[in-house]
Design a protein around this motif. Structure first.
Motif, PDB file in Angstrom:
ATOM      1  N   THR A   1      29.202  50.564  46.171  1.00  0.00           N
ATOM      2  CA  THR A   1      30.471  50.842  46.842  1.00  0.00           C
ATOM      3  C   THR A   1      30.559  50.032  48.125  1.00  0.00           C
ATOM      4  O   THR A   1      29.638  50.044  48.935  1.00  0.00           O
ATOM      5  CB  THR A   1      30.594  52.344  47.160  1.00  0.00           C
ATOM      6  OG1 THR A   1      30.525  53.087  45.934  1.00  0.00           O
ATOM      7  CG2 THR A   1      31.931  52.633  47.838  1.00  0.00           C
ATOM      8  N   SER A   2      31.675  49.314  48.293  1.00  0.00           N
ATOM      9  CA  SER A   2      31.908  48.515  49.493  1.00  0.00           C
ATOM     10  C   SER A   2      33.329  48.774  49.964  1.00  0.00           C
ATOM     11  O   SER A   2      34.110  49.454  49.285  1.00  0.00           O
ATOM     12  CB  SER A   2      31.714  47.024  49.180  1.00  0.00           C
ATOM     13  OG  SER A   2      32.865  46.494  48.555  1.00  0.00           O
ATOM     14  N   PRO A   3      33.698  48.243  51.138  1.00  0.00           N
ATOM     15  CA  PRO A   3      35.089  48.432  51.607  1.00  0.00           C
ATOM     16  C   PRO A   3      36.126  47.856  50.664  1.00  0.00           C
ATOM     17  O   PRO A   3      37.292  48.191  50.744  1.00  0.00           O
ATOM     18  CB  PRO A   3      35.091  47.683  52.955  1.00  0.00           C
ATOM     19  CG  PRO A   3      33.673  47.702  53.411  1.00  0.00           C
ATOM     20  CD  PRO A   3      32.855  47.612  52.154  1.00  0.00           C
ATOM     21  N   ARG A   4      35.726  46.966  49.747  1.00  0.00           N
ATOM     22  CA  ARG A   4      36.675  46.356  48.827  1.00  0.00           C
ATOM     23  C   ARG A   4      36.804  47.123  47.518  1.00  0.00           C
ATOM     24  O   ARG A   4      37.624  46.776  46.683  1.00  0.00           O
ATOM     25  CB  ARG A   4      36.245  44.899  48.551  1.00  0.00           C
ATOM     26  CG  ARG A   4      36.604  43.976  49.707  1.00  0.00           C
ATOM     27  CD  ARG A   4      35.640  42.824  49.820  1.00  0.00           C
ATOM     28  NE  ARG A   4      34.316  43.222  50.215  1.00  0.00           N
ATOM     29  CZ  ARG A   4      33.974  43.535  51.465  1.00  0.00           C
ATOM     30  NH1 ARG A   4      34.870  43.508  52.419  1.00  0.00           N
ATOM     31  NH2 ARG A   4      32.730  43.880  51.760  1.00  0.00           N
ATOM     32  N   GLY A   5      35.995  48.158  47.310  1.00  0.00           N
ATOM     33  CA  GLY A   5      36.098  48.953  46.101  1.00  0.00           C
ATOM     34  C   GLY A   5      34.717  49.275  45.539  1.00  0.00           C
ATOM     35  O   GLY A   5      33.686  49.047  46.170  1.00  0.00           O
ATOM     36  N   ILE A   6      34.708  49.829  44.330  1.00  0.00           N
ATOM     37  CA  ILE A   6      33.460  50.168  43.648  1.00  0.00           C
ATOM     38  C   ILE A   6      33.170  49.081  42.617  1.00  0.00           C
ATOM     39  O   ILE A   6      33.941  48.874  41.691  1.00  0.00           O
ATOM     40  CB  ILE A   6      33.572  51.543  42.962  1.00  0.00           C
ATOM     41  CG1 ILE A   6      33.953  52.628  43.980  1.00  0.00           C
ATOM     42  CG2 ILE A   6      32.268  51.904  42.268  1.00  0.00           C
ATOM     43  CD1 ILE A   6      34.245  53.975  43.353  1.00  0.00           C
ATOM     44  N   LEU A   7      32.040  48.361  42.802  1.00  0.00           N
ATOM     45  CA  LEU A   7      31.644  47.284  41.899  1.00  0.00           C
ATOM     46  C   LEU A   7      30.701  47.862  40.852  1.00  0.00           C
ATOM     47  O   LEU A   7      29.746  48.570  41.185  1.00  0.00           O
ATOM     48  CB  LEU A   7      30.955  46.154  42.655  1.00  0.00           C
ATOM     49  CG  LEU A   7      31.858  45.269  43.532  1.00  0.00           C
ATOM     50  CD1 LEU A   7      32.223  45.975  44.832  1.00  0.00           C
ATOM     51  CD2 LEU A   7      31.169  43.942  43.851  1.00  0.00           C
ATOM     52  N   VAL A   8      30.956  47.568  39.586  1.00  0.00           N
ATOM     53  CA  VAL A   8      30.205  48.180  38.487  1.00  0.00           C
ATOM     54  C   VAL A   8      29.787  47.094  37.502  1.00  0.00           C
ATOM     55  O   VAL A   8      30.584  46.211  37.154  1.00  0.00           O
ATOM     56  CB  VAL A   8      31.053  49.248  37.753  1.00  0.00           C
ATOM     57  CG1 VAL A   8      30.219  49.944  36.684  1.00  0.00           C
ATOM     58  CG2 VAL A   8      31.622  50.252  38.737  1.00  0.00           C
ATOM     59  N   SER A   9      28.515  47.137  37.054  1.00  0.00           N
ATOM     60  CA  SER A   9      28.067  46.274  35.956  1.00  0.00           C
ATOM     61  C   SER A   9      27.521  47.162  34.843  1.00  0.00           C
ATOM     62  O   SER A   9      26.863  48.175  35.107  1.00  0.00           O
ATOM     63  CB  SER A   9      26.984  45.295  36.421  1.00  0.00           C
ATOM     64  OG  SER A   9      25.777  45.972  36.680  1.00  0.00           O
TER      65      SER A   9
ATOM     66  N   ILE B   1      41.357  50.308  37.931  1.00  0.00           N
ATOM     67  CA  ILE B   1      40.598  49.065  37.763  1.00  0.00           C
ATOM     68  C   ILE B   1      41.408  47.909  38.327  1.00  0.00           C
ATOM     69  O   ILE B   1      42.501  47.603  37.854  1.00  0.00           O
ATOM     70  CB  ILE B   1      40.264  48.814  36.279  1.00  0.00           C
ATOM     71  CG1 ILE B   1      39.350  49.936  35.750  1.00  0.00           C
ATOM     72  CG2 ILE B   1      39.584  47.465  36.094  1.00  0.00           C
ATOM     73  CD1 ILE B   1      39.017  49.796  34.275  1.00  0.00           C
ATOM     74  N   ILE B   2      40.857  47.238  39.356  1.00  0.00           N
ATOM     75  CA  ILE B   2      41.532  46.122  40.019  1.00  0.00           C
ATOM     76  C   ILE B   2      41.198  44.804  39.326  1.00  0.00           C
ATOM     77  O   ILE B   2      42.062  43.963  39.106  1.00  0.00           O
ATOM     78  CB  ILE B   2      41.121  46.067  41.500  1.00  0.00           C
ATOM     79  CG1 ILE B   2      41.504  47.373  42.201  1.00  0.00           C
ATOM     80  CG2 ILE B   2      41.753  44.873  42.203  1.00  0.00           C
ATOM     81  CD1 ILE B   2      40.972  47.482  43.615  1.00  0.00           C
ATOM     82  N   LEU B   3      39.931  44.616  38.965  1.00  0.00           N
ATOM     83  CA  LEU B   3      39.478  43.358  38.347  1.00  0.00           C
ATOM     84  C   LEU B   3      38.463  43.695  37.262  1.00  0.00           C
ATOM     85  O   LEU B   3      37.593  44.540  37.455  1.00  0.00           O
ATOM     86  CB  LEU B   3      38.844  42.442  39.396  1.00  0.00           C
ATOM     87  CG  LEU B   3      38.376  41.060  38.932  1.00  0.00           C
ATOM     88  CD1 LEU B   3      39.561  40.231  38.442  1.00  0.00           C
ATOM     89  CD2 LEU B   3      37.666  40.332  40.057  1.00  0.00           C
ATOM     90  N   HIS B   4      38.576  43.057  36.123  1.00  0.00           N
ATOM     91  CA  HIS B   4      37.675  43.313  34.990  1.00  0.00           C
ATOM     92  C   HIS B   4      37.392  41.991  34.297  1.00  0.00           C
ATOM     93  O   HIS B   4      38.234  41.083  34.261  1.00  0.00           O
ATOM     94  CB  HIS B   4      38.341  44.298  34.017  1.00  0.00           C
ATOM     95  CG  HIS B   4      37.376  44.953  33.060  1.00  0.00           C
ATOM     96  ND1 HIS B   4      36.762  44.275  32.022  1.00  0.00           N
ATOM     97  CD2 HIS B   4      36.907  46.229  33.003  1.00  0.00           C
ATOM     98  CE1 HIS B   4      35.978  45.103  31.351  1.00  0.00           C
ATOM     99  NE2 HIS B   4      36.048  46.299  31.929  1.00  0.00           N
TER     100      HIS B   4
ATOM    101  N   TYR C   1      29.473  43.604  30.684  1.00  0.00           N
ATOM    102  CA  TYR C   1      30.722  43.362  31.395  1.00  0.00           C
ATOM    103  C   TYR C   1      30.645  44.001  32.770  1.00  0.00           C
ATOM    104  O   TYR C   1      29.711  44.756  33.093  1.00  0.00           O
ATOM    105  CB  TYR C   1      31.920  43.917  30.618  1.00  0.00           C
ATOM    106  CG  TYR C   1      31.878  45.413  30.343  1.00  0.00           C
ATOM    107  CD1 TYR C   1      32.440  46.313  31.243  1.00  0.00           C
ATOM    108  CD2 TYR C   1      31.288  45.915  29.181  1.00  0.00           C
ATOM    109  CE1 TYR C   1      32.412  47.674  30.998  1.00  0.00           C
ATOM    110  CE2 TYR C   1      31.256  47.278  28.923  1.00  0.00           C
ATOM    111  CZ  TYR C   1      31.817  48.160  29.836  1.00  0.00           C
ATOM    112  OH  TYR C   1      31.796  49.501  29.598  1.00  0.00           O
ATOM    113  N   GLY C   2      31.587  43.664  33.619  1.00  0.00           N
ATOM    114  CA  GLY C   2      31.644  44.220  34.962  1.00  0.00           C
ATOM    115  C   GLY C   2      33.086  44.431  35.372  1.00  0.00           C
ATOM    116  O   GLY C   2      34.003  43.826  34.825  1.00  0.00           O
ATOM    117  N   PHE C   3      33.294  45.314  36.356  1.00  0.00           N
ATOM    118  CA  PHE C   3      34.644  45.543  36.851  1.00  0.00           C
ATOM    119  C   PHE C   3      34.596  46.093  38.266  1.00  0.00           C
ATOM    120  O   PHE C   3      33.526  46.483  38.773  1.00  0.00           O
ATOM    121  CB  PHE C   3      35.423  46.503  35.933  1.00  0.00           C
ATOM    122  CG  PHE C   3      34.839  47.893  35.828  1.00  0.00           C
ATOM    123  CD1 PHE C   3      35.203  48.900  36.715  1.00  0.00           C
ATOM    124  CD2 PHE C   3      33.936  48.201  34.816  1.00  0.00           C
ATOM    125  CE1 PHE C   3      34.677  50.165  36.612  1.00  0.00           C
ATOM    126  CE2 PHE C   3      33.405  49.477  34.690  1.00  0.00           C
ATOM    127  CZ  PHE C   3      33.779  50.464  35.603  1.00  0.00           C
TER     128      PHE C   3
END
Length: 535
Positions: free
Chosen positions: A221-229, A176-179, A166-168
């Motif tokens: 990490t980007s200006p839009r948030g922390i992307l995690v997989s 958590i903004i999107l999951h 999964y990713g978020f």
């Protein structure tokens, strides 16, 4: 799962929402509607219906958008392209104080919103103030754009019902903004537990136990948030085995051979290297791929160790290839989702509307539709990425025709390019984005009458085209950052796209340069090689 590509997809969606907000800010009907003082005004019904039609068209133009909503500061009820329940519509008074005066958007985490026509849907909402472009101190109202969170997750995070991966995306506070599982949106990631490295390192990967399963955690990490997989290691190994069955078989052959050699020899000379080899195999089994054993001898154990080193590096390569295959599939899915219109059908429809307007004696409508159809046809460019200066000038003139009709007054734009250069090669969509940027961000924000001049000439073996305006201008620091691709997304991405396309087509020696001075105006210089024919 390539997190940088996912971030680019998110940035593309944000750009689309940003473009919609700019359209609504510049829309004469929207501004007129938000400035009405009372609902009994005679123009109220027509303006309301016109604005609702515009919002409905914006919603239908992109499948990820569920609704586009306007809330007037004049106290009127909101008018939406897809109606929500009264309780949900009342959400704006609580959000309004959080929306900055700078014009930047506020993004919510995914939550459930009830729509009268769609029912309950998981959405991400973008909020932005609708500022008067002629008076930045005045706020006409607020804008809310709802994005389908589940569809966005399927676009950015690959779903596989048989997989536990999964990713978020979360912000710096851990929200958590999107999951990929919408029910988890809005929860908070602890900064002290399994995910603590997300908040200390900008990019990287590490291994940790999650719910009793050993997982590979990759973050960016980007200006839009922390992307995690999060990917279970057993699934990585299983997918690697699909493309590397022979290599995995060799691992067992080498392990059995090493064990047999160890039992057969039983000498101290072989004990140390065999223990080193066995330890390295255990490390590979734990997921530490790419290990190489040093101090290799020339005997049989040395040969086996060399083969083990090759095998270990090859397994790491295979795992990388699995991710690249997934990346290619995701890119294909993205292109398929974006290609949802039939260009020839739209062009033919515009042509039919043009002749209908001519028959019904509506010259202004016919003129508008004709300019739009020409703009659309020239924009398609037969699927080619190269164009000619003449085609780009014609595209620019049709764009200016449409803009002039929208503003009810012709724009003061002069085009002075030697017609002998019209047959020369250029990149596609080169002039229009620069003139549009000058209109929206230069002239529209200035209090004096605006003027734009487009000049072009041949200088030695190059063509130099300048786009000058007498707008608000910008600082030297701003000029230095506009063309940097590493800078986060802002309103100058159109200029950077032109700059990058010229460099990709003709080389790093070509592209754009910007000269500007606050309150005096801006000049953009375009440089590319003189190539008189398509041959």
């Amino acid at each position: 799962m390539n997190l940088s590509l996912i971030d680019k997809n998110i940035e593309a969606l944000f750009n689309s929402v940003h473009d919609i907000s700019l359209f609504l800010i510049a829309n004469n009907n929207v501004r007129a509607f938000l400035r009405l003082e009372k609902e009994s005004a005679p123009e109220f019904p027509l303006l309301r219906n016109t604005v609702n039609d515009d919002l409905a068209n914006l919603t239908a133009a992109q499948s990820e958008i569920l609704s586009v909503n306007i809330y007037g500061a004049n106290g009127f009820s909101n008018y939406e392209s897809t109606g929500t329940s009264a309780a949900q519509s009342a959400h704006i008074p609580f959000t309004a104080p959080l929306i900055p005066d700078s014009g930047e958007a506020v993004v919510s985490s995914a939550y459930i919103r009830n729509y009268q026509t769609l029912g309950n849907r998981y959405v991400i909402s973008f909020y932005r103030k609708l500022r008067d472009p002629h008076s930045l101190s005045r706020t006409d109202g607020f804008l809310r754009i709802d994005i389908d969170a589940q569809k966005s997750a399927s676009l950015f995070i690959r779903q596989n019902h048989a997989s536990r991966a999964y990713g978020f995306i979360c912000d710096q506070s851990g929200r958590i903004i999107l999951h990929s599982d919408p029910d988890i949106c809005g929860q908070t990631v602890s900064k002290k537990g399994v995910y603590k490295r997300l908040f200390t390192d900008d990019v990287g990967f590490f291994r940790n136990m999650i719910d009793g399963t050993s997982c590979l955690i990759t973050h960016y990490t980007s200006p839009r948030g922390i992307l995690v997989s999060v990917y279970p290691f057993n699934e990585i190994l299983r997918e690697s085995a699909v493309t590397g069955t022979t290599t995995v078989s060799l691992l067992f052959v080498f392990a059995i051979g090493a064990a047999a050699l160890f039992i057969g020899q039983l000498t101290a000379a072989f004990t140390s290297p065999l223990e080193s080899l066995a330890e390295s195999m255990q490390r590979v089994e734990r997921g530490e791929f790419g290990i190489e054993i040093k101090n290799i001898s020339d005997d049989e154990i040395g040969i086996l160790t060399k083969q083990f080193n090759k095998m270990s590096v090859h397994i790491r390569t295979l795992i990388k290839e699995v991710y690249e295959i997934k990346l290619a599939k995701k890119e294909a899915e993205l292109k398929a989702l974006q290609a949802q219109i039939n260009p020839h059908f739209l062009y033919n429809t515009l042509d039919a509307v043009y002749w209908l307007a001519k028959i019904e004696s509506a010259p202004k409508t016919a003129k508008s539709v004709y300019a739009l159809s020409r703009l659309f046809k020239l924009g398609l460019n037969g699927g080619q990425t190269v164009s000619t200066i003449g085609t780009e000038v014609e595209y620019l003139k049709n764009y200016l025709e449409i803009v002039s009709i929208r503003h009810d007054t012709p724009l003061n734009v002069a085009v002075d390019i030697d017609p002998e250069l019209y047959g020369c090669i250029s990149t596609h969509l080169m002039l229009q984005p620069l003139v549009e940027n000058a209109i929206i961000h230069g002239i529209a924000e200035s209090n004096r009458p605006g003027r734009i001049v487009v000049k072009g000439e041949k200088k030695r073996k190059n063509i130099i085209i300048t786009v000058s305006d007498n707008g608000v201008g910008m600082s030297r620091e701003r000029c230095r950052t506009v063309l940097r691709t590493s800078v986060s997304r802002d309103r100058s991405f159109g200029i950077r796209n032109v700059h990058e396309s010229i460099k990709l087509r003709f080389g790093d020696a070509y592209g754009l340069k910007i000269r500007s001075e606050p309150e005096k105006g801006t000049t953009v210089f375009i440089k590319f090689p003189y190539m008189p024919t398509l041959s």
